[in-house]
Design a protein around this motif. Structure first.
Motif, PDB file in Angstrom:
ATOM      1  N   ASN A 103       0.854  -1.176   0.000  1.00 34.67           N
ATOM      2  CA  ASN A 103       0.000   0.000   0.000  1.00 34.67           C
ATOM      3  C   ASN A 103       0.894   1.230   0.000  1.00 34.67           C
ATOM      4  OD1 ASN A 103      -2.208   1.625   0.076  1.00 34.67           O
ATOM      5  ND2 ASN A 103      -2.517   1.454   2.289  1.00 34.67           N
TER       6      ASN A 103
ATOM      7  N   GLN B 110      -6.384   1.276  -4.061  1.00 30.50           N
ATOM      8  CA  GLN B 110      -6.458   2.630  -3.481  1.00 30.50           C
ATOM      9  C   GLN B 110      -7.617   3.422  -4.090  1.00 30.50           C
ATOM     10  OE1 GLN B 110      -2.708   4.738  -3.594  1.00 30.50           O
ATOM     11  NE2 GLN B 110      -1.717   3.342  -2.148  1.00 30.50           N
TER      12      GLN B 110
ATOM     13  N   HIS C  18      -6.319  -3.508   2.453  1.00 32.00           N
ATOM     14  CA  HIS C  18      -6.582  -2.059   2.440  1.00 32.00           C
ATOM     15  C   HIS C  18      -7.615  -1.693   3.488  1.00 32.00           C
ATOM     16  CE1 HIS C  18      -4.247  -0.292  -0.871  1.00 32.00           C
ATOM     17  NE2 HIS C  18      -4.120  -1.574  -1.194  1.00 32.00           N
TER      18      HIS C  18
END
Ligand code: WQD
Length: 354
Positions: free
Chosen positions: A199, A213, A339
Protein backbone atom coordinates in the motif's frame (compact mmCIF):
# COMPACT_ATOMS: atom_id res chain seq x y z
CA UNK A 1 7.13 -13.00 22.19
CA UNK A 2 9.35 -16.00 21.47
CA UNK A 3 12.65 -16.04 19.63
CA UNK A 4 12.85 -18.51 16.77
CA UNK A 5 14.54 -21.84 17.52
CA UNK A 6 14.47 -23.40 14.08
CA UNK A 7 14.59 -27.11 13.33
CA UNK A 8 16.13 -26.18 9.99
CA UNK A 9 18.76 -23.83 8.53
CA UNK A 10 19.05 -20.09 9.08
CA UNK A 11 18.11 -17.83 6.17
CA UNK A 12 19.02 -14.15 5.72
CA UNK A 13 16.27 -12.25 3.88
CA UNK A 14 17.68 -8.97 2.59
CA UNK A 15 14.74 -6.62 2.02
CA UNK A 16 12.74 -8.90 4.31
CA UNK A 17 10.58 -6.03 5.61
CA UNK A 18 9.27 -5.18 2.13
CA UNK A 19 6.12 -6.29 0.35
CA UNK A 20 7.52 -9.53 -1.12
CA UNK A 21 10.09 -9.99 1.65
CA UNK A 22 7.60 -9.89 4.53
CA UNK A 23 5.52 -12.62 2.89
CA UNK A 24 8.65 -14.70 2.27
CA UNK A 25 9.56 -14.38 5.97
CA UNK A 26 6.13 -15.70 7.01
CA UNK A 27 6.39 -18.75 4.73
CA UNK A 28 9.99 -19.54 5.73
CA UNK A 29 9.06 -19.54 9.43
CA UNK A 30 6.03 -21.73 8.68
CA UNK A 31 8.38 -24.18 6.94
CA UNK A 32 10.62 -24.39 10.04
CA UNK A 33 13.50 -22.18 8.91
CA UNK A 34 15.18 -19.57 11.07
CA UNK A 35 14.98 -16.11 9.46
CA UNK A 36 16.91 -12.89 9.91
CA UNK A 37 15.83 -9.68 8.16
CA UNK A 38 18.35 -7.16 6.85
CA UNK A 39 16.58 -4.02 5.66
CA UNK A 40 17.30 -0.30 5.38
CA UNK A 41 13.56 0.46 5.68
CA UNK A 42 13.77 2.85 2.72
CA UNK A 43 10.68 1.18 1.26
CA UNK A 44 9.16 -0.54 4.28
CA UNK A 45 7.59 0.50 7.57
CA UNK A 46 9.01 -0.72 10.91
CA UNK A 47 5.37 -1.45 11.76
CA UNK A 48 5.63 -4.56 9.61
CA UNK A 49 7.86 -6.15 12.27
CA UNK A 50 5.12 -6.18 14.91
CA UNK A 51 2.72 -7.53 12.29
CA UNK A 52 5.17 -10.30 11.39
CA UNK A 53 5.38 -11.18 15.09
CA UNK A 54 1.57 -11.38 15.25
CA UNK A 55 1.42 -13.63 12.20
CA UNK A 56 4.38 -15.92 13.02
CA UNK A 57 4.31 -15.88 16.84
CA UNK A 58 8.03 -15.06 16.84
CA UNK A 59 10.18 -11.96 17.15
CA UNK A 60 12.08 -12.04 13.86
CA UNK A 61 15.71 -10.88 14.32
CA UNK A 62 16.19 -7.66 12.37
CA UNK A 63 19.37 -5.88 11.31
CA UNK A 64 18.81 -2.34 10.13
CA UNK A 65 21.27 -1.70 7.33
CA UNK A 66 21.93 -1.30 3.65
CA UNK A 67 23.12 -4.26 1.59
CA UNK A 68 25.69 -1.99 -0.03
CA UNK A 69 27.49 -2.03 3.35
CA UNK A 70 29.43 -5.23 2.70
CA UNK A 71 30.91 -5.40 6.20
CA UNK A 72 27.43 -5.13 7.72
CA UNK A 73 26.24 -8.00 5.53
CA UNK A 74 29.29 -10.14 6.38
CA UNK A 75 28.92 -9.39 10.09
CA UNK A 76 25.25 -10.42 9.94
CA UNK A 77 26.05 -13.65 8.08
CA UNK A 78 28.59 -14.62 10.76
CA UNK A 79 26.63 -13.40 13.79
CA UNK A 80 23.57 -15.51 12.98
CA UNK A 81 25.32 -18.48 11.36
CA UNK A 82 23.43 -17.94 8.11
CA UNK A 83 23.31 -20.91 5.71
CA UNK A 84 21.32 -19.40 2.83
CA UNK A 85 20.69 -15.86 1.57
CA UNK A 86 17.51 -14.70 -0.16
CA UNK A 87 18.43 -11.39 -1.76
CA UNK A 88 15.27 -9.32 -2.18
CA UNK A 89 16.55 -5.84 -1.29
CA UNK A 90 16.45 -3.41 -4.18
CA UNK A 91 14.48 -0.83 -6.08
CA UNK A 92 11.63 -2.06 -8.28
CA UNK A 93 9.92 0.73 -10.21
CA UNK A 94 10.38 0.59 -13.97
CA UNK A 95 9.42 4.24 -14.41
CA UNK A 96 11.69 5.43 -11.62
CA UNK A 97 14.58 3.46 -13.11
CA UNK A 98 14.18 5.32 -16.41
CA UNK A 99 14.34 8.73 -14.73
CA UNK A 100 17.07 7.74 -12.25
CA UNK A 101 19.12 4.86 -13.70
CA UNK A 102 22.26 5.45 -11.63
CA UNK A 103 20.33 5.02 -8.38
CA UNK A 104 19.07 1.69 -9.74
CA UNK A 105 22.49 0.44 -10.85
CA UNK A 106 23.93 1.53 -7.52
CA UNK A 107 21.20 -0.09 -5.39
CA UNK A 108 20.42 -3.21 -7.42
CA UNK A 109 23.76 -4.10 -9.02
CA UNK A 110 26.03 -2.50 -6.41
CA UNK A 111 23.96 -3.95 -3.59
CA UNK A 112 23.93 -7.38 -5.20
CA UNK A 113 27.71 -7.38 -5.65
CA UNK A 114 28.19 -6.41 -2.00
CA UNK A 115 25.99 -9.33 -0.91
CA UNK A 116 27.94 -11.75 -3.14
CA UNK A 117 31.28 -10.48 -1.81
CA UNK A 118 30.11 -10.85 1.80
CA UNK A 119 28.90 -14.40 1.07
CA UNK A 120 32.23 -15.30 -0.55
CA UNK A 121 34.19 -13.88 2.38
CA UNK A 122 32.14 -15.75 4.98
CA UNK A 123 31.75 -19.00 3.05
CA UNK A 124 27.95 -18.79 2.75
CA UNK A 125 27.39 -20.53 -0.55
CA UNK A 126 23.65 -20.75 -1.27
CA UNK A 127 21.67 -17.87 -2.81
CA UNK A 128 18.11 -17.23 -3.97
CA UNK A 129 17.91 -14.03 -6.02
CA UNK A 130 14.81 -11.91 -6.60
CA UNK A 131 14.87 -11.48 -10.37
CA UNK A 132 12.09 -10.46 -12.72
CA UNK A 133 10.19 -11.24 -15.90
CA UNK A 134 11.31 -7.82 -17.08
CA UNK A 135 14.62 -9.46 -18.09
CA UNK A 136 12.85 -11.02 -21.09
CA UNK A 137 12.94 -9.45 -24.54
CA UNK A 138 9.58 -7.83 -25.28
CA UNK A 139 7.36 -8.95 -28.12
CA UNK A 140 7.62 -12.69 -27.80
CA UNK A 141 4.55 -14.65 -28.83
CA UNK A 142 2.84 -16.90 -26.30
CA UNK A 143 4.05 -17.72 -22.81
CA UNK A 144 7.66 -17.18 -21.74
CA UNK A 145 9.83 -20.07 -20.60
CA UNK A 146 13.30 -19.61 -19.11
CA UNK A 147 14.95 -20.15 -22.50
CA UNK A 148 13.14 -17.16 -23.98
CA UNK A 149 15.53 -14.46 -25.18
CA UNK A 150 16.76 -12.06 -22.49
CA UNK A 151 16.65 -8.42 -23.57
CA UNK A 152 15.35 -5.99 -20.94
CA UNK A 153 13.92 -2.72 -22.22
CA UNK A 154 14.50 -0.56 -19.13
CA UNK A 155 17.19 0.05 -16.53
CA UNK A 156 15.26 -1.87 -13.83
CA UNK A 157 15.15 -4.98 -16.00
CA UNK A 158 18.79 -4.49 -16.97
CA UNK A 159 19.87 -4.45 -13.31
CA UNK A 160 18.16 -7.81 -12.83
CA UNK A 161 19.66 -9.33 -15.98
CA UNK A 162 23.13 -8.04 -15.07
CA UNK A 163 23.02 -9.50 -11.59
CA UNK A 164 21.90 -12.86 -13.00
CA UNK A 165 25.04 -12.87 -15.16
CA UNK A 166 27.23 -11.80 -12.23
CA UNK A 167 25.80 -14.68 -10.19
CA UNK A 168 26.54 -17.15 -13.00
CA UNK A 169 30.16 -15.98 -13.17
CA UNK A 170 30.50 -16.12 -9.39
CA UNK A 171 29.23 -19.72 -9.25
CA UNK A 172 31.61 -20.62 -12.09
CA UNK A 173 34.52 -19.18 -10.11
CA UNK A 174 33.42 -21.10 -6.99
CA UNK A 175 32.63 -17.83 -5.22
CA UNK A 176 29.16 -19.29 -4.66
CA UNK A 177 28.16 -22.95 -4.36
CA UNK A 178 24.78 -22.66 -6.06
CA UNK A 179 22.06 -20.15 -6.85
CA UNK A 180 18.51 -19.87 -8.08
CA UNK A 181 17.25 -16.66 -9.71
CA UNK A 182 13.47 -16.41 -9.43
CA UNK A 183 11.91 -14.44 -12.28
CA UNK A 184 8.75 -12.90 -10.81
CA UNK A 185 5.84 -12.10 -13.07
CA UNK A 186 3.28 -9.72 -11.54
CA UNK A 187 2.96 -10.04 -7.76
CA UNK A 188 -0.45 -9.06 -6.33
CA UNK A 189 -2.63 -9.63 -3.30
CA UNK A 190 -1.76 -9.79 0.39
CA UNK A 191 -1.60 -12.15 3.35
CA UNK A 192 -5.05 -13.46 4.34
CA UNK A 193 -4.65 -11.90 7.82
CA UNK A 194 -4.86 -8.43 6.25
CA UNK A 195 -1.79 -7.46 8.28
CA UNK A 196 0.82 -7.26 5.54
CA UNK A 197 0.54 -6.25 1.90
CA UNK A 198 1.39 -3.46 -0.51
CA UNK A 199 0.00 0.00 0.00
CA UNK A 200 2.55 2.55 -1.16
CA UNK A 201 2.37 6.03 0.33
CA UNK A 202 3.46 7.47 -3.01
CA UNK A 203 1.13 7.10 -6.00
CA UNK A 204 1.46 3.43 -7.04
CA UNK A 205 3.01 2.59 -10.38
CA UNK A 206 1.57 -0.92 -10.42
CA UNK A 207 -2.01 -1.75 -11.33
CA UNK A 208 -3.21 -3.75 -8.31
CA UNK A 209 -2.33 -1.27 -5.54
CA UNK A 210 -3.74 1.52 -7.72
CA UNK A 211 -7.07 -0.26 -8.18
CA UNK A 212 -7.20 -0.99 -4.42
CA UNK A 213 -6.46 2.63 -3.48
CA UNK A 214 -9.08 3.82 -6.00
CA UNK A 215 -11.62 1.45 -4.41
CA UNK A 216 -10.62 2.90 -1.03
CA UNK A 217 -11.41 6.39 -2.36
CA UNK A 218 -7.82 7.64 -2.61
CA UNK A 219 -8.03 8.23 -6.39
CA UNK A 220 -11.08 9.24 -8.46
CA UNK A 221 -10.66 6.44 -11.01
CA UNK A 222 -8.32 3.84 -12.44
CA UNK A 223 -6.64 5.01 -15.63
CA UNK A 224 -6.46 2.11 -18.09
CA UNK A 225 -3.33 2.70 -20.15
CA UNK A 226 -4.56 1.88 -23.64
CA UNK A 227 -7.22 -0.44 -25.05
CA UNK A 228 -5.74 -0.85 -28.52
CA UNK A 229 -3.28 -3.66 -27.78
CA UNK A 230 -3.50 -6.93 -29.76
CA UNK A 231 -5.27 -8.68 -26.88
CA UNK A 232 -8.83 -10.04 -26.49
CA UNK A 233 -10.23 -6.82 -24.99
CA UNK A 234 -7.46 -4.46 -26.13
CA UNK A 235 -5.96 -3.88 -22.68
CA UNK A 236 -2.63 -5.19 -21.38
CA UNK A 237 -2.46 -8.83 -20.27
CA UNK A 238 -0.25 -9.92 -17.39
CA UNK A 239 0.42 -13.04 -15.31
CA UNK A 240 -0.63 -11.92 -11.83
CA UNK A 241 0.63 -14.19 -9.06
CA UNK A 242 -0.57 -14.12 -5.47
CA UNK A 243 2.24 -12.83 -3.26
CA UNK A 244 1.74 -15.81 -0.91
CA UNK A 245 2.26 -18.22 -3.82
CA UNK A 246 5.32 -16.20 -4.76
CA UNK A 247 6.63 -16.48 -1.19
CA UNK A 248 6.06 -20.24 -1.19
CA UNK A 249 8.08 -20.39 -4.40
CA UNK A 250 11.01 -18.96 -2.44
CA UNK A 251 10.66 -21.68 0.20
CA UNK A 252 10.64 -24.30 -2.55
CA UNK A 253 13.82 -22.74 -3.99
CA UNK A 254 15.55 -22.77 -0.58
CA UNK A 255 14.57 -26.41 -0.08
CA UNK A 256 15.93 -27.27 -3.53
CA UNK A 257 19.26 -25.63 -2.69
CA UNK A 258 19.47 -27.50 0.63
CA UNK A 259 18.56 -30.84 -0.93
CA UNK A 260 21.08 -30.49 -3.78
CA UNK A 261 23.82 -28.65 -1.93
CA UNK A 262 26.67 -30.36 -3.73
CA UNK A 263 25.62 -29.34 -7.25
CA UNK A 264 27.29 -26.17 -8.43
CA UNK A 265 24.89 -24.35 -10.73
CA UNK A 266 22.73 -21.27 -11.24
CA UNK A 267 19.13 -22.00 -12.16
CA UNK A 268 16.71 -19.44 -13.57
CA UNK A 269 13.10 -20.20 -12.64
CA UNK A 270 9.88 -18.34 -13.55
CA UNK A 271 7.38 -17.69 -10.78
CA UNK A 272 4.06 -17.17 -12.49
CA UNK A 273 0.72 -18.92 -12.88
CA UNK A 274 0.71 -19.42 -16.67
CA UNK A 275 -2.62 -17.55 -16.88
CA UNK A 276 -3.00 -14.00 -18.21
CA UNK A 277 -5.59 -11.43 -17.17
CA UNK A 278 -6.30 -8.09 -18.84
CA UNK A 279 -6.54 -4.72 -17.13
CA UNK A 280 -10.30 -4.65 -17.71
CA UNK A 281 -10.56 -8.12 -16.13
CA UNK A 282 -8.58 -6.89 -13.12
CA UNK A 283 -10.88 -3.91 -12.61
CA UNK A 284 -13.93 -6.16 -12.97
CA UNK A 285 -12.59 -8.80 -10.56
CA UNK A 286 -11.67 -6.15 -8.00
CA UNK A 287 -15.16 -4.64 -8.30
CA UNK A 288 -16.51 -8.09 -7.48
CA UNK A 289 -14.21 -8.31 -4.44
CA UNK A 290 -15.14 -4.91 -3.00
CA UNK A 291 -18.85 -5.13 -3.90
CA UNK A 292 -19.11 -2.01 -6.05
CA UNK A 293 -17.94 -0.87 -9.49
CA UNK A 294 -14.46 0.61 -9.34
CA UNK A 295 -14.49 3.64 -11.66
CA UNK A 296 -12.07 3.71 -14.58
CA UNK A 297 -11.26 5.61 -17.75
CA UNK A 298 -9.32 4.42 -20.79
CA UNK A 299 -6.45 6.78 -21.60
CA UNK A 300 -3.34 6.66 -23.79
CA UNK A 301 -0.83 3.82 -23.57
CA UNK A 302 1.98 4.11 -21.00
CA UNK A 303 5.33 4.38 -22.84
CA UNK A 304 7.30 1.15 -22.65
CA UNK A 305 4.36 -1.10 -21.85
CA UNK A 306 4.01 -4.35 -23.77
CA UNK A 307 0.80 -6.12 -24.74
CA UNK A 308 1.22 -9.51 -23.09
CA UNK A 309 3.58 -11.03 -20.50
CA UNK A 310 2.62 -14.51 -19.24
CA UNK A 311 4.84 -17.22 -17.77
CA UNK A 312 5.41 -20.81 -18.75
CA UNK A 313 5.73 -22.09 -15.14
CA UNK A 314 6.79 -25.61 -16.13
CA UNK A 315 10.34 -25.52 -14.80
CA UNK A 316 9.22 -24.44 -11.30
CA UNK A 317 6.88 -27.41 -11.19
CA UNK A 318 9.43 -29.85 -12.56
CA UNK A 319 12.47 -28.70 -10.54
CA UNK A 320 10.99 -27.19 -7.40
CA UNK A 321 7.70 -29.09 -7.20
CA UNK A 322 5.98 -25.70 -6.96
CA UNK A 323 2.86 -24.38 -8.68
CA UNK A 324 0.71 -21.35 -7.91
CA UNK A 325 -2.48 -22.32 -6.08
CA UNK A 326 -4.33 -19.08 -5.27
CA UNK A 327 -6.81 -17.60 -7.72
CA UNK A 328 -7.01 -14.19 -9.36
CA UNK A 329 -10.18 -13.52 -7.39
CA UNK A 330 -8.33 -14.42 -4.16
CA UNK A 331 -5.65 -11.85 -5.01
CA UNK A 332 -8.35 -9.19 -5.32
CA UNK A 333 -10.14 -10.26 -2.12
CA UNK A 334 -6.90 -10.33 -0.09
CA UNK A 335 -5.64 -7.03 -1.50
CA UNK A 336 -8.98 -5.41 -0.61
CA UNK A 337 -9.00 -6.94 2.90
CA UNK A 338 -5.51 -5.55 3.48
CA UNK A 339 -6.58 -2.06 2.44
CA UNK A 340 -9.61 -2.28 4.74
CA UNK A 341 -7.27 -3.22 7.61
CA UNK A 342 -5.08 -0.22 6.87
CA UNK A 343 -8.13 2.06 6.88
CA UNK A 344 -9.61 0.39 10.01
CA UNK A 345 -6.35 0.76 11.91
CA UNK A 346 -6.23 4.30 10.62
CA UNK A 347 -2.56 3.67 9.96
CA UNK A 348 -0.61 5.91 7.71
CA UNK A 349 -0.81 3.88 4.62
CA UNK A 350 1.42 1.05 5.65
CA UNK A 351 4.46 1.30 3.50
CA UNK A 352 5.19 -2.33 2.92
CA UNK A 353 6.14 -2.32 -0.63
CA UNK A 354 9.36 -3.79 -1.74
C1 WQD B 1 0.25 -4.04 -15.40
C2 WQD B 1 -0.73 -3.69 -16.51
C3 WQD B 1 -0.27 -1.58 -17.56
C4 WQD B 1 -1.18 0.77 -13.94
C5 WQD B 1 5.69 -4.36 -13.26
C6 WQD B 1 7.15 -3.96 -13.12
C7 WQD B 1 7.87 -4.76 -12.15
C8 WQD B 1 7.63 -6.23 -12.30
C9 WQD B 1 6.28 -6.59 -12.92
C10 WQD B 1 8.78 -7.48 -10.62
C11 WQD B 1 -0.05 -3.07 -17.73
C12 WQD B 1 -1.61 -1.54 -16.83
C13 WQD B 1 -0.96 -0.25 -14.84
C14 WQD B 1 -2.25 1.66 -14.13
C15 WQD B 1 -2.85 0.45 -16.12
N1 WQD B 1 7.66 -6.85 -11.03
N2 WQD B 1 -1.79 -0.41 -15.90
N3 WQD B 1 -3.06 1.47 -15.22
O1 WQD B 1 4.23 -2.92 -15.98
O2 WQD B 1 3.55 -5.39 -16.05
O3 WQD B 1 5.40 -4.66 -14.61
O4 WQD B 1 5.42 -5.54 -12.53
O5 WQD B 1 9.84 -7.44 -11.14
O6 WQD B 1 7.44 -4.31 -10.89
O7 WQD B 1 7.81 -4.16 -14.32
O8 WQD B 1 3.04 -4.00 -14.03
O9 WQD B 1 1.17 -3.27 -12.63
O10 WQD B 1 2.61 -1.51 -13.75
O11 WQD B 1 1.05 -2.88 -15.13
O12 WQD B 1 -3.61 0.30 -17.11
O13 WQD B 1 -2.50 2.62 -13.35
O14 WQD B 1 -1.64 -2.71 -16.02
O15 WQD B 1 -0.36 -0.91 -18.81
O16 WQD B 1 -0.74 -3.52 -18.88
P1 WQD B 1 4.03 -4.21 -15.28
P2 WQD B 1 1.97 -2.84 -13.81
Amino acid sequence: MKMIVPERQWVLATGGAGYIGSHVVVELVAAGFGVVILDNFENASPDVLTRLARITGFDIPVVRGDVRDKSKVAETLMRYGIDIVIHLAGKKSVGESVSGPLDYYNANVGGGIAVLEAMRETGVGKLVFSSSATVYKAGGAGTLDENAPVGPSNPYGRTKAMLEEIITDTVASRGLTRAISLRYFNPAGAHHSGLIGENPTAKPNNLFPFIAQTAAGLHPKVLIFGDDYPTPDGTGVRDYIHVVDLARGHVAAVEHLVANAATADHLRVNLGTGAGYSVRAAVAAFSGACGFDVPFEVVARRPGDIAICVADPGRAKQLLGWTAKLSFEQMCADQWAFHRTCEDHNTDRLVVSG
